[in-house]
Design an enzyme around this catalytic site. Structure first.
Site, PDB file in Angstrom:
ATOM      1  N   ARG A 151      10.411 -16.263  -2.768  1.00 36.11           N
ATOM      2  CA  ARG A 151      11.626 -15.475  -3.054  1.00 36.11           C
ATOM      3  C   ARG A 151      12.640 -16.222  -3.922  1.00 36.11           C
ATOM      4  O   ARG A 151      13.193 -15.639  -4.866  1.00 36.11           O
ATOM      5  CB  ARG A 151      12.271 -14.994  -1.743  1.00 36.11           C
ATOM      6  CG  ARG A 151      11.587 -13.746  -1.234  1.00 36.11           C
ATOM      7  CD  ARG A 151      12.092 -13.258   0.107  1.00 36.11           C
ATOM      8  NE  ARG A 151      11.358 -12.057   0.468  1.00 36.11           N
ATOM      9  CZ  ARG A 151      11.207 -11.590   1.697  1.00 36.11           C
ATOM     10  NH1 ARG A 151      11.764 -12.226   2.721  1.00 36.11           N
ATOM     11  NH2 ARG A 151      10.533 -10.498   1.923  1.00 36.11           N
ATOM     12  N   ILE A 174      29.633  -3.466 -22.071  1.00 33.44           N
ATOM     13  CA  ILE A 174      30.630  -4.082 -22.961  1.00 33.44           C
ATOM     14  C   ILE A 174      30.177  -4.013 -24.419  1.00 33.44           C
ATOM     15  O   ILE A 174      30.973  -3.799 -25.319  1.00 33.44           O
ATOM     16  CB  ILE A 174      30.909  -5.551 -22.532  1.00 33.44           C
ATOM     17  CG1 ILE A 174      31.577  -5.566 -21.156  1.00 33.44           C
ATOM     18  CG2 ILE A 174      31.804  -6.249 -23.558  1.00 33.44           C
ATOM     19  CD1 ILE A 174      31.804  -6.956 -20.580  1.00 33.44           C
ATOM     20  N   LEU A 175      28.869  -4.170 -24.641  1.00 27.46           N
ATOM     21  CA  LEU A 175      28.373  -4.122 -26.021  1.00 27.46           C
ATOM     22  C   LEU A 175      28.376  -2.701 -26.575  1.00 27.46           C
ATOM     23  O   LEU A 175      28.253  -2.508 -27.786  1.00 27.46           O
ATOM     24  CB  LEU A 175      26.957  -4.700 -26.098  1.00 27.46           C
ATOM     25  CG  LEU A 175      26.836  -6.223 -25.927  1.00 27.46           C
ATOM     26  CD1 LEU A 175      25.379  -6.620 -25.803  1.00 27.46           C
ATOM     27  CD2 LEU A 175      27.482  -6.949 -27.109  1.00 27.46           C
ATOM     28  N   GLY A 176      28.482  -1.719 -25.699  1.00 28.80           N
ATOM     29  CA  GLY A 176      28.518  -0.321 -26.150  1.00 28.80           C
ATOM     30  C   GLY A 176      27.235   0.044 -26.879  1.00 28.80           C
ATOM     31  O   GLY A 176      26.142  -0.244 -26.397  1.00 28.80           O
ATOM     32  N   GLU A 229       8.918  -8.569  -3.830  1.00 29.91           N
ATOM     33  CA  GLU A 229       9.121  -9.665  -2.854  1.00 29.91           C
ATOM     34  C   GLU A 229      10.224  -9.318  -1.861  1.00 29.91           C
ATOM     35  O   GLU A 229      11.026 -10.168  -1.489  1.00 29.91           O
ATOM     36  CB  GLU A 229       9.501 -10.957  -3.575  1.00 29.91           C
ATOM     37  CG  GLU A 229       8.514 -11.397  -4.578  1.00 29.91           C
ATOM     38  CD  GLU A 229       7.505 -12.364  -4.042  1.00 29.91           C
ATOM     39  OE1 GLU A 229       7.835 -13.201  -3.216  1.00 29.91           O
ATOM     40  OE2 GLU A 229       6.360 -12.231  -4.452  1.00 29.91           O
ATOM     41  N   GLY A 230      10.251  -8.064  -1.459  1.00 32.20           N
ATOM     42  CA  GLY A 230      11.283  -7.622  -0.520  1.00 32.20           C
ATOM     43  C   GLY A 230      12.464  -7.070  -1.282  1.00 32.20           C
ATOM     44  O   GLY A 230      13.060  -7.770  -2.103  1.00 32.20           O
ATOM     45  N   THR A 231      12.804  -5.800  -1.052  1.00 25.93           N
ATOM     46  CA  THR A 231      13.937  -5.196  -1.765  1.00 25.93           C
ATOM     47  C   THR A 231      15.245  -5.851  -1.305  1.00 25.93           C
ATOM     48  O   THR A 231      15.275  -6.592  -0.311  1.00 25.93           O
ATOM     49  CB  THR A 231      14.027  -3.687  -1.448  1.00 25.93           C
ATOM     50  OG1 THR A 231      14.286  -3.541  -0.049  1.00 25.93           O
ATOM     51  CG2 THR A 231      12.751  -2.947  -1.810  1.00 25.93           C
ATOM     52  N   GLU A 290       0.869  -1.185   0.000  1.00 25.86           N
ATOM     53  CA  GLU A 290       0.000   0.000   0.000  1.00 25.86           C
ATOM     54  C   GLU A 290       0.900   1.227   0.000  1.00 25.86           C
ATOM     55  O   GLU A 290       2.097   1.114   0.304  1.00 25.86           O
ATOM     56  CB  GLU A 290      -0.863   0.031   1.274  1.00 25.86           C
ATOM     57  CG  GLU A 290      -1.777  -1.161   1.408  1.00 25.86           C
ATOM     58  CD  GLU A 290      -2.541  -1.157   2.730  1.00 25.86           C
ATOM     59  OE1 GLU A 290      -2.461  -0.164   3.487  1.00 25.86           O
ATOM     60  OE2 GLU A 290      -3.207  -2.162   3.007  1.00 25.86           O
TER      61      GLU A 290
HETATM   62  C1  LIG Z   1       6.620  -4.021 -10.888  1.00 22.95           C
HETATM   63  C2  LIG Z   1       6.264  -4.241  -9.452  1.00 22.95           C
HETATM   64  C3  LIG Z   1       5.464  -5.311  -9.125  1.00 22.95           C
HETATM   65  C4  LIG Z   1       5.070  -5.524  -7.801  1.00 22.95           C
HETATM   66  N1  LIG Z   1       4.233  -6.571  -7.492  1.00 22.95           N
HETATM   67  C5  LIG Z   1       3.717  -6.666  -6.251  1.00 22.95           C
HETATM   68  C6  LIG Z   1       2.691  -7.629  -5.946  1.00 22.95           C
HETATM   69  O1  LIG Z   1       2.297  -8.450  -6.780  1.00 22.95           O
HETATM   70  N2  LIG Z   1       2.139  -7.605  -4.698  1.00 22.95           N
HETATM   71  C7  LIG Z   1       2.541  -6.724  -3.738  1.00 22.95           C
HETATM   72  O2  LIG Z   1       1.989  -6.759  -2.638  1.00 22.95           O
HETATM   73  N3  LIG Z   1       3.541  -5.828  -3.986  1.00 22.95           N
HETATM   74  C8  LIG Z   1       4.123  -5.769  -5.209  1.00 22.95           C
HETATM   75  N4  LIG Z   1       5.092  -4.836  -5.480  1.00 22.95           N
HETATM   76  C9  LIG Z   1       5.522  -3.925  -4.428  1.00 22.95           C
HETATM   77  C10 LIG Z   1       6.916  -4.226  -3.937  1.00 22.95           C
HETATM   78  O3  LIG Z   1       6.923  -5.429  -3.209  1.00 22.95           O
HETATM   79  C11 LIG Z   1       7.343  -2.996  -3.089  1.00 22.95           C
HETATM   80  O4  LIG Z   1       7.532  -1.933  -4.006  1.00 22.95           O
HETATM   81  C12 LIG Z   1       8.599  -3.250  -2.332  1.00 22.95           C
HETATM   82  O5  LIG Z   1       8.360  -4.174  -1.296  1.00 22.95           O
HETATM   83  C13 LIG Z   1       9.171  -1.967  -1.719  1.00 22.95           C
HETATM   84  O6  LIG Z   1       8.202  -1.290  -1.001  1.00 22.95           O
HETATM   85  P1  LIG Z   1       7.950   0.276  -1.230  1.00 22.95           P
HETATM   86  O7  LIG Z   1       7.658   0.442  -2.680  1.00 22.95           O
HETATM   87  O8  LIG Z   1       6.935   0.778  -0.280  1.00 22.95           O
HETATM   88  O9  LIG Z   1       9.334   0.960  -0.944  1.00 22.95           O
HETATM   89  P2  LIG Z   1       9.893   1.410   0.480  1.00 22.95           P
HETATM   90  O10 LIG Z   1       9.608   0.398   1.511  1.00 22.95           O
HETATM   91  O11 LIG Z   1       9.417   2.802   0.740  1.00 22.95           O
HETATM   92  O12 LIG Z   1      11.443   1.408   0.180  1.00 22.95           O
HETATM   93  C14 LIG Z   1      12.116   2.468  -0.520  1.00 22.95           C
HETATM   94  C15 LIG Z   1      13.600   2.219  -0.383  1.00 22.95           C
HETATM   95  O13 LIG Z   1      13.984   2.219   1.015  1.00 22.95           O
HETATM   96  C16 LIG Z   1      14.631   1.014   1.366  1.00 22.95           C
HETATM   97  N5  LIG Z   1      14.281   0.615   2.723  1.00 22.95           N
HETATM   98  C17 LIG Z   1      13.033   0.540   3.258  1.00 22.95           C
HETATM   99  N6  LIG Z   1      13.093   0.114   4.553  1.00 22.95           N
HETATM  100  C18 LIG Z   1      14.413  -0.085   4.817  1.00 22.95           C
HETATM  101  C19 LIG Z   1      15.125  -0.526   5.983  1.00 22.95           C
HETATM  102  N7  LIG Z   1      14.505  -0.861   7.099  1.00 22.95           N
HETATM  103  N8  LIG Z   1      16.472  -0.609   5.895  1.00 22.95           N
HETATM  104  C20 LIG Z   1      17.138  -0.281   4.744  1.00 22.95           C
HETATM  105  N9  LIG Z   1      16.506   0.151   3.622  1.00 22.95           N
HETATM  106  C21 LIG Z   1      15.178   0.247   3.662  1.00 22.95           C
HETATM  107  C22 LIG Z   1      14.113   0.002   0.335  1.00 22.95           C
HETATM  108  O14 LIG Z   1      15.014  -1.074   0.188  1.00 22.95           O
HETATM  109  C23 LIG Z   1      14.024   0.856  -0.924  1.00 22.95           C
HETATM  110  O15 LIG Z   1      15.271   0.941  -1.522  1.00 22.95           O
HETATM  111  C24 LIG Z   1       5.531  -4.652  -6.780  1.00 22.95           C
HETATM  112  C25 LIG Z   1       6.383  -3.580  -7.117  1.00 22.95           C
HETATM  113  C26 LIG Z   1       6.750  -3.373  -8.434  1.00 22.95           C
HETATM  114  C27 LIG Z   1       7.635  -2.219  -8.756  1.00 22.95           C
END
Ligand SMILES: Cc1cc2nc3c(=O)[nH]c(=O)nc-3n(C[C@H](O)[C@H](O)[C@H](O)COP(=O)(O)OP(=O)(O)OC[C@H]3O[C@@H](n4cnc5c(N)ncnc54)[C@H](O)[C@@H]3O)c2cc1C
Length: 420
Positions: free
Chosen positions: A274, A371-373, A397-399, A142
């Site tokens: 994951r 590398i491919l430029g 699925e978690g950054t 959300e």
């Molecule tokens: C193409 C696409 C498809 C997706 N599909 C789905 C889906 O099917 N279902 C679903 O529920 N979600 C989905 N997502 C959402 C995705 O899982 C979230 O975007 C992602 O989990 C990051 O959450 P956020 O966007 O709120 O970023 P934020 O949580 O605001 O993060 C922004 C940045 O801050 C960093 N960050 C945040 N907290 C910390 C911390 N504690 N320590 C260090 N760094 C931190 C993050 O790594 C990131 O770099 C999708 C996103 C995209 C772009």
């Protein structure tokens, strides 16, 4: 139980078929769908549905029982996740966006699989082997609740009179959200699994997942994202306004104990998915790396793998580094899915595989373009597209950062509260 590094027969058998699909059905259309965002590749969806039905696979979702049994001695453990990871890697080698459009349960079915009762599994998963291709998705994210999943504000309240759950909230970035919830004539009745709180005062303990079916009044696609990569895969915002859901569509217990069981349902889903996301990212990276090697070979550059480092050219060293990144990440994936197949807790390995694949995939595809430029930058070839497509592995699925946190907590023995 030792890990075997030789690919089991079911994997080898499907790889050949899937490679043909990847080349004929996916690669040939990659550029078209990249440039025509939000067009639906119906022929691919219908072809995959028919093909998967013909071979008795209703969906790209792990089966409860073994699909293996290799060698006929019945000793090999179930290898459903291992097979799935290989299939996903190969399809993503074809086109990762299109792989995400493959009919089946996706993350929605994975959530039912991880947190549903046997009755719910029977009820909600059977539709993926039906007459029409059917798609499901999962809505967790959300605005303001992405990495911090416990902050979700979507609410589910029980109507004591009708015994229905009433859901209100706004979910964003839902992969295949549109195809799961919109009633397309060519698709069967899909669903989204919506994470909501049944008791906000309980925090994570109050989180539950609900199966919300296509056609539910009050549920609609509010927006489709325009994206950097994986453009053929729809990414939807879904709004829920007084959406009524039958009582038994809740996954997990309807009562709130002061434990984090509800939240653990979400985490169990991620432990299972994951490594599969990692596998998909590695398919893209392999595509890019193979393409680079082909182009280098066409220009008379062969990689001399046996030579000492100081005798290698800079490009040879780069390619070998990329080989190492790709293969080491793949081994992490194999370990994580092997653990899932053997019902061993794999939160650590699952997040590790995702970190390695997200990192490696991004670095490999970027280096290939470098590398491919001009050839890498040109839209005449797919290298630039793979570069754009690969970044998502490190986001959904978690950054990468969040998965590193999970790894650190697991190794150091800290809870989420202690290390965040
Ligand atoms: C193409 C696409 C498809 C997706 N599909 C789905 C889906 O099917 N279902 C679903 O529920 N979600 C989905 N997502 C959402 C995705 O899982 C979230 O975007 C992602 O989990 C990051 O959450 P956020 O966007 O709120 O970023 P934020 O949580 O605001 O993060 C922004 C940045 O801050 C960093 N960050 C945040 N907290 C910390 C911390 N504690 N320590 C260090 N760094 C931190 C993050 O790594 C990131 O770099 C999708 C996103 C995209 C772009």
């Amino acid at each position: 139980m030792p890990i075997e590094f030789e690919a089991p027969k079911p994997i080898v058998q499907t790889q050949f078929v899937l490679k043909t699909v990847a080349e004929e059905m996916m690669r040939s259309r990659s550029r078209y769908f990249d440039e025509h965002e939000h067009e639906i590749p119906w022929d691919y969806i219908e072809f995959m549905h028919t093909a998967m039905k013909a071979i008795g696979v209703g969906s790209l979702a792990p089966k409860e029982k073994a699909s293996g049994g290799e060698g006929g001695n019945g000793k090999r453990p179930p290898i459903a996740y291992q097979v799935l990871a290989s299939q996903i890697e190969m399809l993503s080698w074809g086109d990762v966006g299109m792989y995400l459009v493959t009919p089946g349960g996706g993350l929605g079915a994975a959530a039912v699989q991880a947190a549903g009762t046997p009755e719910q599994k029977a009820k909600f998963l059977a539709r993926f082997v039906g007459e029409k291709p059917t798609i499901a998705a999962m809505c967790m994210t959300e605005a303001g609740a992405g990495s911090d999943t416990a902050s979700i504000r979507t609410r589910a309240v029980l109507d004591e009179n009708t015994r229905e759950w009433i859901l209100n909230g706004e979910k964003i970035f839902v992969t295949s959200g549109d195809k799961s919830i919109t009633e397309y004539e060519k698709l069967g009745k899909g669903f989204v699994v919506v994470w909501a709180s049944i008791d906000p005062s309980a925090g994570r303990a109050g989180m539950r997942a609900f199966v919300v079916e296509a056609g539910t009044p009050g549920v609609k696609v509010a927006k489709l994202e325009h994206k950097l990569g994986i453009r053929v895969s729809d990414t939807a915002s879904i709004s829920l306004v007084d959406a009524r859901v039958p009582y038994d569509h809740i996954l997990g217990s309807p009562t709130v104990e002061k434990t984090t069981t509800g939240f653990k349902g979400a985490m169990a889903t991620f432990d299972a998915t994951r490594p599969l996301v990692a596998a998909s990212g590695l398919g893209v990276a392999r595509a890019a790396l193979e393409f680079l090697k082909e182009k280098l070979a066409e220009n008379g550059v062969q990689i001399r793998y046996g030579l000492p480092r100081q005798k290698l050219t800079s490009i040879e060293r780069d390619v070998i580094e990329m080989d190492i990144m790709l293969k080491s990440a793949w081994l992490m994936v194999v370990k994580a899915v092997w653990m899932a197949d053997n019902k061993k807790p794999n939160a650590l390995e699952s997040s590790m595989s995702k970190v390695k694949a997200g990192d490696g995939g991004t670095k490999i595809t970027q280096k290939v373009v470098e590398i491919l430029g001009p050839l890498g930058y040109s839209r005449e070839f797919l290298a630039e597209k793979w570069f754009r497509d690969s970044k998502i592995t490190d986001i959904y699925e978690g950054t990468g950062q969040i998965n590193r946190l999970v790894v650190a907590r697991q190794i150091l023995g800290y809870s989420g509260k202690e290390l965040r």
